[in-house]
Design a protein around this motif. Structure first.
Motif, PDB file in Angstrom:
ATOM      1  N   LYS B   8       0.879  -1.206   0.392  1.00 43.42           N
ATOM      2  CA  LYS B   8      -0.119   0.143   0.074  1.00 43.42           C
ATOM      3  C   LYS B   8       0.742   1.432   0.032  1.00 43.42           C
ATOM      4  N   LEU B   9       1.618   1.411   0.743  1.00 44.36           N
ATOM      5  CA  LEU B   9       3.011   2.467   0.698  1.00 44.36           C
ATOM      6  C   LEU B   9       3.127   2.503  -0.597  1.00 44.36           C
ATOM      7  N   LEU B  10       3.943   1.650  -1.707  1.00 45.50           N
ATOM      8  CA  LEU B  10       3.923   1.502  -2.906  1.00 45.50           C
ATOM      9  C   LEU B  10       3.224   2.450  -3.261  1.00 45.50           C
ATOM     10  N   VAL B  11       2.505   1.853  -3.658  1.00 43.39           N
ATOM     11  CA  VAL B  11       0.861   2.188  -4.593  1.00 43.39           C
ATOM     12  C   VAL B  11       0.911   4.016  -3.779  1.00 43.39           C
ATOM     13  N   ASP B  12       0.547   4.210  -2.565  1.00 39.61           N
ATOM     14  CA  ASP B  12       0.279   5.384  -2.669  1.00 39.61           C
ATOM     15  C   ASP B  12       1.830   6.830  -2.759  1.00 39.61           C
ATOM     16  N   ILE B  13       2.849   5.971  -2.667  1.00 38.89           N
ATOM     17  CA  ILE B  13       3.862   7.107  -2.320  1.00 38.89           C
ATOM     18  C   ILE B  13       3.676   7.153  -4.805  1.00 38.89           C
ATOM     19  N   GLN B  14       3.636   6.392  -5.569  1.00 37.59           N
ATOM     20  CA  GLN B  14       3.092   6.198  -6.731  1.00 37.59           C
ATOM     21  C   GLN B  14       2.730   7.569  -6.777  1.00 37.59           C
ATOM     22  N   ASN B  15       1.288   6.811  -6.508  1.00 34.70           N
ATOM     23  CA  ASN B  15      -0.119   8.309  -6.387  1.00 34.70           C
ATOM     24  C   ASN B  15       0.091   9.792  -6.244  1.00 34.70           C
ATOM     25  N   ALA B  16       1.106   9.791  -5.313  1.00 36.84           N
ATOM     26  CA  ALA B  16       1.446  10.504  -4.649  1.00 36.84           C
ATOM     27  C   ALA B  16       2.734  11.628  -5.682  1.00 36.84           C
ATOM     28  N   ALA B  17       3.189  10.700  -6.262  1.00 30.12           N
ATOM     29  CA  ALA B  17       4.756  11.781  -7.192  1.00 30.12           C
ATOM     30  C   ALA B  17       3.685  11.517  -8.538  1.00 30.12           C
ATOM     31  N   ARG B  18       3.113  11.315  -8.806  1.00 35.81           N
ATOM     32  CA  ARG B  18       2.317  11.310 -10.106  1.00 35.81           C
ATOM     33  C   ARG B  18       1.734  12.365 -10.678  1.00 35.81           C
ATOM     34  N   PRO B  19       0.820  13.291 -10.024  1.00 37.34           N
ATOM     35  CA  PRO B  19       0.795  14.360 -10.199  1.00 37.34           C
ATOM     36  C   PRO B  19       1.550  15.325 -10.907  1.00 37.34           C
ATOM     37  N   ILE B  20       2.988  14.722  -9.494  1.00 34.99           N
ATOM     38  CA  ILE B  20       3.025  16.122  -9.821  1.00 34.99           C
ATOM     39  C   ILE B  20       4.442  16.438 -10.424  1.00 34.99           C
ATOM     40  N   HIS B  21       5.203  15.087 -11.654  1.00 39.12           N
ATOM     41  CA  HIS B  21       6.006  14.563 -12.137  1.00 39.12           C
ATOM     42  C   HIS B  21       5.030  15.378 -13.100  1.00 39.12           C
ATOM     43  N   GLN B  22       3.599  14.582 -13.717  1.00 41.77           N
ATOM     44  CA  GLN B  22       2.881  15.395 -14.963  1.00 41.77           C
ATOM     45  C   GLN B  22       2.963  16.666 -15.084  1.00 41.77           C
ATOM     46  N   ARG B  23       2.771  17.264 -14.108  1.00 41.12           N
ATOM     47  CA  ARG B  23       2.587  18.970 -14.016  1.00 41.12           C
ATOM     48  C   ARG B  23       4.132  19.456 -14.109  1.00 41.12           C
ATOM     49  N   ASP B  24       4.455  19.194 -13.178  1.00 43.33           N
ATOM     50  CA  ASP B  24       5.947  20.433 -13.589  1.00 43.33           C
ATOM     51  C   ASP B  24       6.904  19.276 -15.080  1.00 43.33           C
ATOM     52  N   LEU B  25       6.501  18.085 -15.618  1.00 41.51           N
ATOM     53  CA  LEU B  25       7.041  18.337 -17.156  1.00 41.51           C
ATOM     54  C   LEU B  25       6.704  19.067 -17.762  1.00 41.51           C
ATOM     55  N   LYS B  26       5.157  18.976 -17.562  1.00 38.02           N
ATOM     56  CA  LYS B  26       4.561  20.446 -18.610  1.00 38.02           C
ATOM     57  C   LYS B  26       4.248  21.566 -18.705  1.00 38.02           C
TER      58      LYS B  26
END
Lengths: 161, 112
Positions: B8-26
């Motif tokens: 669950k921790l790994l899934v939560d980390i991925q969920n937290a990181a994904r929007p930041i990564h997508q937003r900043d990359l854009k």
């Protein structure tokens, strides 16, 4: 019981790693006053470039002298404030090796360049006519460097809590 | 003390990181395109101005140096933006981990 010990150990390792990461800062804090000053000075500079878009003549340089001096002073003041802002020199948690981050915030050099550009333009304005094409290129430097500086400073805002 | 649910921790980390990564990359991509276009236009106008004699010989070295400096500063800002993204990811991951440890240990912890 063994599984419980493993879980405790694992939690401790993750906790310590998280504490190390939390203590490691890679970027400076967002400073709203600096951004406000930069926005205000950008607006003043844009107005100035709009006024001289048709070129300048040394005969009426005196009319522009104060504007040059004021704008250069404002940009230099912003550089001083950016240099005075705490800038992290991070080390990797538990390894103590320096993280390769730039020596200063990447917004400082662009603002120095704008100040230098206005100083060059001022010096030229006293001695000869500045053609509209030359004004357009000076303006181009101002616009590109402003975007460089403001993009970085505004990006810091998302990071601040 | 409850055991830490690693899956669950790994899934939560991925969920937290994904929007930041997508937003900043854009954001980085948008900035990069705008600046590259502006630098290209500056170089083209400079070349035309020098060829037509509308840009005086006395300021040509300054203009050419400015083009070099602006390009260097642009790369420096890209590097700075990448570091901001890494910082944002680190903060988000630390938040998720601290929360998970708080739940598992029953002790209310707060990220520094």
């Amino acid at each position: 019981m063994a599984g419980f010990r493993v879980a405790i150990r694992f939690s401790l390792i993750i906790g310590i790693a998280a504490a190390g990461l939390a203590a490691c800062r890679l970027v400076p804090d967002y400073d709203d006053e600096i951004v406000q000053s930069l926005n205000a000075t950008t607006e003043e500079t844009s107005k100035f470039f709009a006024k001289v878009a048709g070129g300048t003549n040394p005969a009426d340089y005196k009319k522009r002298e104060d504007t040059y001096t004021t704008l250069i002073g404002k940009y230099d003041a912003i550089v001083l404030r950016l240099e005075a802002r705490a800038y992290p020199k991070p080390t990797l948690p538990f390894i103590a090796r320096r993280v390769p981050v730039p020596e200063e915030a990447p917004s400082i050099a662009p603002i120095r360049k704008i100040s230098e550009t206005l100083a060059v333009m001022k010096k030229l304005d006293v001695t000869r006519r500045i053609t509209p094409t030359e004004v357009a290129r000076f303006r181009g430097i101002f616009e590109i460097e402003t975007r460089n500086a403001l993009t970085y400073e505004n990006a810091l805002k998302r990071d601040s809590k | 003390m409850a055991a830490l649910d690693v899956g669950k921790l790994l899934v939560d980390i991925q969920n937290a990181a994904r929007p930041i990564h997508q937003r900043d990359l854009k954001a980085i991509q948008g900035f990069s395109e705008t600046q590259l276009r502006a630098l290209g236009q500056f170089a083209a106008s400079l070349a035309a101005g020098i060829a037509s004699g509308e840009i005086g010989k006395d300021i040509q070295p300054f203009m050419l140096q400015a083009l070099k400096d602006m390009t260097k500063h642009f790369v420096g800002v890209l590097q700075g933006l990448a570091l901001i993204t890494i910082q944002n990811l680190m903060d988000a991951i630390v938040d998720v981990v601290v929360k998970a440890i708080s739940v598992a240990s029953g002790v209310a912890l707060k990220a520094v």
